[in-house]
Design an enzyme around this catalytic site. Structure first.
Site, PDB file in Angstrom:
ATOM      1  N   ASN A  90       2.649  75.027 -78.974  1.00 27.86           N
ATOM      2  CA  ASN A  90       1.271  74.597 -78.646  1.00 27.86           C
ATOM      3  C   ASN A  90       1.168  73.083 -78.493  1.00 27.86           C
ATOM      4  O   ASN A  90       0.344  72.418 -79.118  1.00 27.86           O
ATOM      5  CB  ASN A  90       0.272  75.121 -79.690  1.00 27.86           C
ATOM      6  CG  ASN A  90       0.498  74.578 -81.082  1.00 27.86           C
ATOM      7  OD1 ASN A  90       1.596  74.125 -81.404  1.00 27.86           O
ATOM      8  ND2 ASN A  90      -0.530  74.605 -81.916  1.00 27.86           N
ATOM      9  N   HIS A 127       5.146  72.103 -86.143  1.00 26.39           N
ATOM     10  CA  HIS A 127       4.440  71.608 -84.959  1.00 26.39           C
ATOM     11  C   HIS A 127       4.785  70.131 -84.828  1.00 26.39           C
ATOM     12  O   HIS A 127       4.408  69.334 -85.686  1.00 26.39           O
ATOM     13  CB  HIS A 127       2.930  71.804 -85.116  1.00 26.39           C
ATOM     14  CG  HIS A 127       2.529  73.242 -85.260  1.00 26.39           C
ATOM     15  ND1 HIS A 127       2.243  74.045 -84.182  1.00 26.39           N
ATOM     16  CD2 HIS A 127       2.393  74.038 -86.356  1.00 26.39           C
ATOM     17  CE1 HIS A 127       1.937  75.271 -84.602  1.00 26.39           C
ATOM     18  NE2 HIS A 127       2.024  75.293 -85.927  1.00 26.39           N
ATOM     19  N   LEU A 128       5.513  69.778 -83.774  1.00 26.81           N
ATOM     20  CA  LEU A 128       5.946  68.384 -83.631  1.00 26.81           C
ATOM     21  C   LEU A 128       5.075  67.592 -82.661  1.00 26.81           C
ATOM     22  O   LEU A 128       5.276  66.391 -82.492  1.00 26.81           O
ATOM     23  CB  LEU A 128       7.426  68.313 -83.229  1.00 26.81           C
ATOM     24  CG  LEU A 128       8.397  68.920 -84.252  1.00 26.81           C
ATOM     25  CD1 LEU A 128       9.841  68.661 -83.845  1.00 26.81           C
ATOM     26  CD2 LEU A 128       8.148  68.419 -85.667  1.00 26.81           C
ATOM     27  N   ARG A 129       4.115  68.245 -82.018  1.00 24.14           N
ATOM     28  CA  ARG A 129       3.036  67.588 -81.249  1.00 24.14           C
ATOM     29  C   ARG A 129       3.470  66.867 -79.994  1.00 24.14           C
ATOM     30  O   ARG A 129       2.627  66.311 -79.299  1.00 24.14           O
ATOM     31  CB  ARG A 129       2.254  66.596 -82.136  1.00 24.14           C
ATOM     32  CG  ARG A 129       1.699  67.175 -83.427  1.00 24.14           C
ATOM     33  CD  ARG A 129       0.767  68.336 -83.199  1.00 24.14           C
ATOM     34  NE  ARG A 129       0.096  68.757 -84.440  1.00 24.14           N
ATOM     35  CZ  ARG A 129      -0.381  69.974 -84.631  1.00 24.14           C
ATOM     36  NH1 ARG A 129      -0.253  70.905 -83.687  1.00 24.14           N
ATOM     37  NH2 ARG A 129      -0.990  70.286 -85.762  1.00 24.14           N
ATOM     38  N   HIS A 164       9.185  76.975 -88.588  1.00 19.85           N
ATOM     39  CA  HIS A 164       7.787  76.909 -88.108  1.00 19.85           C
ATOM     40  C   HIS A 164       7.235  75.509 -88.331  1.00 19.85           C
ATOM     41  O   HIS A 164       6.718  75.206 -89.406  1.00 19.85           O
ATOM     42  CB  HIS A 164       6.947  77.956 -88.847  1.00 19.85           C
ATOM     43  CG  HIS A 164       5.543  78.070 -88.327  1.00 19.85           C
ATOM     44  ND1 HIS A 164       4.797  79.227 -88.464  1.00 19.85           N
ATOM     45  CD2 HIS A 164       4.740  77.201 -87.682  1.00 19.85           C
ATOM     46  CE1 HIS A 164       3.603  79.050 -87.924  1.00 19.85           C
ATOM     47  NE2 HIS A 164       3.543  77.811 -87.451  1.00 19.85           N
ATOM     48  N   ASP A 195       5.039  75.496 -91.750  1.00 17.57           N
ATOM     49  CA  ASP A 195       3.901  75.397 -90.823  1.00 17.57           C
ATOM     50  C   ASP A 195       3.398  73.948 -90.776  1.00 17.57           C
ATOM     51  O   ASP A 195       2.195  73.686 -90.746  1.00 17.57           O
ATOM     52  CB  ASP A 195       2.782  76.375 -91.194  1.00 17.57           C
ATOM     53  CG  ASP A 195       1.722  76.487 -90.095  1.00 17.57           C
ATOM     54  OD1 ASP A 195       1.917  75.920 -89.008  1.00 17.57           O
ATOM     55  OD2 ASP A 195       0.691  77.151 -90.338  1.00 17.57           O
TER      56      ASP A 195
END
Ligand code: ZN
Length: 428
Positions: free
Chosen positions: A96, A64-66, A62, A307
């Protein structure tokens, strides 16, 4: 002559309850043997792992690598570098981004970007609904064929029950988990931290525990009805842990993960760290922390995940009400969970075979024949968290200045030693 021998480390392979000093033999990118007695054969390269832990390559399912769309916060390459620095050989990247990963073209593009970086393996998680809007399911079969390992609208809860139920059916058909960001927005609306005495004292709007546990209960019922695999992301409340435990006992395919911050910090952290302690789900109470720890110890929760949520300093400077949710975690997770919070075997299991099983990937094990993804950990190394040294492009952590114990010194990716901080231990 084989390619590599990792000599004399404490080899931890929770998938087969192995925990003993051994030599790991690597050739052709694979583990060829784990020798618990006798001398290893000659090798082109040797790592002296005396006093180190040798584990399967850690997996963070989990992050978030953007990228695409948020490259000022993180890119696939900088996130993969942060992963390797934190001891992770595989990460699963949430959908996302901007545009959202709801299209096989984007899934394939992310995989190609990660291959260019040549660091940690990056496995895309595709969106459950188009544009994360919660209205129309994506094409699960096409996304799965493109390389998506799971499906999630993480960041956005799926409020419509009918959509979530259909998602679990679609996930079952393609053999992939649906990862739930469990939050009842009608209850959480506008909240910025846990609804409790700290929020009251600070005069900030709260997110009640039931906003999580009600949705977990709903989704567990759908998992039982459909036979789909529900994975609950970043579980934070005692009541949600209990719901997962009950669903599993009743035979539903339900798994769940805990983050290092929900294992170590409660809502009081907001008083000293402000928006650097603003995350969703929020930091809860001491009783919730205890329940999450117990859930990991008794196997209810199979996964630890960071996360990892990079944000720019300017955004986090907007204060509790204006700042976005989330903290970076790839470079602090291992140290946070290994020292005293959990037993060694629980922690390493939840960072290796736990997430591998959840995602259904061939990783997280150290048996003969497995791909030689490994992590070398100095369990006693003392260090202090200095966000300025992070490989991540973002620095948003409440753990700055904290004294830590335990650090990954290097990883191997298919037998290739990467990011070695091994000094004289590595010879070839
Ligand atoms: Zn989430």
């Amino acid at each position: 002559m084989i390619d590599l021998v990792i000599r004399g480390g404490r080899v931890l392979d929770p998938a087969r309850d192995l925990d003993r000093v051994a030599h790991v033999l690597v050739d052709g990118g694979r583990v060829v043997d784990v020798l618990t007695s006798g001398d290893p054969p000659g090798a082109r390269a040797t790592i002296d792992a005396t006093g180190l832990w040798v584990t399967p390559g850690l997996i963070d399912m989990h992050v978030h690598l953007r990228e695409p769309g948020g490259e000022h916060k993180e890119t696939i390459a900088s996130g993969a570098a942060a992963a390797v620095a934190g001891g992770f050989t595989t990460v699963a990247a949430m959908a996302n981004t901007s545009p959202v990963n709801d299209d096989p073209e984007i899934t394939r593009w992310m995989i190609a970007r990660a291959e260019e970086a040549g660091l940690a393996r990056v496995l895309p998680i595709a969106a459950v609904t188009k544009g994360l809007a919660g209205e129309t399911l994506t094409d699960f079969a096409a996304l799965r064929a493109a390389g998506a390992v799971a499906f999630s609208d993480d960041g956005m809860p799926i409020m419509q029950a009918r959509i979530m139920r259909s998602a679990l059916e679609a996930g079952r058909r393609v053999g992939a988990a649906v990862i739930a960001h469990a939050e009842d927005r009608t209850l959480a609306c506008g909240g910025v931290m846990h609804a409790g005495i700290v929020a009251s004292r600070l005069g900030l709007p709260g997110i009640p525990a039931a906003a999580e546990s009600d949705m977990v209960t709903r989704d567990c019922a759908f998992a039982a009805e459909t036979g789909g695999h529900l994975h609950v992301a970043h579980i934070s409340t005692a009541s949600a842990v209990a719901a997962v435990r009950d669903a599993r006992a009743a035979g539903a395919r339900v798994s769940a993960e805990a983050t290092p911050h929900h294992l170590t910090l409660d809502a009081e952290a907001v008083v000293c760290h402000g928006a650097l302690a603003k995350m969703n789900p929020p930091l809860r109470t001491a009783a919730d922390i205890a329940a999450v720890r117990t859930g990991l110890a008794d196997g209810t929760l199979e996964v630890i995940a960071s996360d990892h949520a990079p944000h720019h300093a300017d955004e986090k400077a907007l204060g509790m009400e204006g700042a976005p949710f989330g903290i970076v975690g790839l470079e602090t997770t291992l140290a946070l969970v290994h020292a005293g919070v959990l037993t060694v075997s629980t922690a390493i299991r939840a960072l290796t075979v736990g997430p591998a099983t959840t995602l259904g990937i061939a990783a997280g094990r150290l048996a003969a024949g497995s791909v030689a993804d490994l992590t070398l950990i100095d369990p006693d190394l003392r260090w202090t968290v200095d966000p300025a040294t992070f490989r991540s492009r973002s620095r948003n952590t409440p753990f700055a200045g904290m004294a830590m114990r335990g650090k990954a010194l290097a990883v191997c990716l298919a037998g290739r030693v990467v990011d070695g901080d091994l000094d004289g231990r590595f010879t070839r």
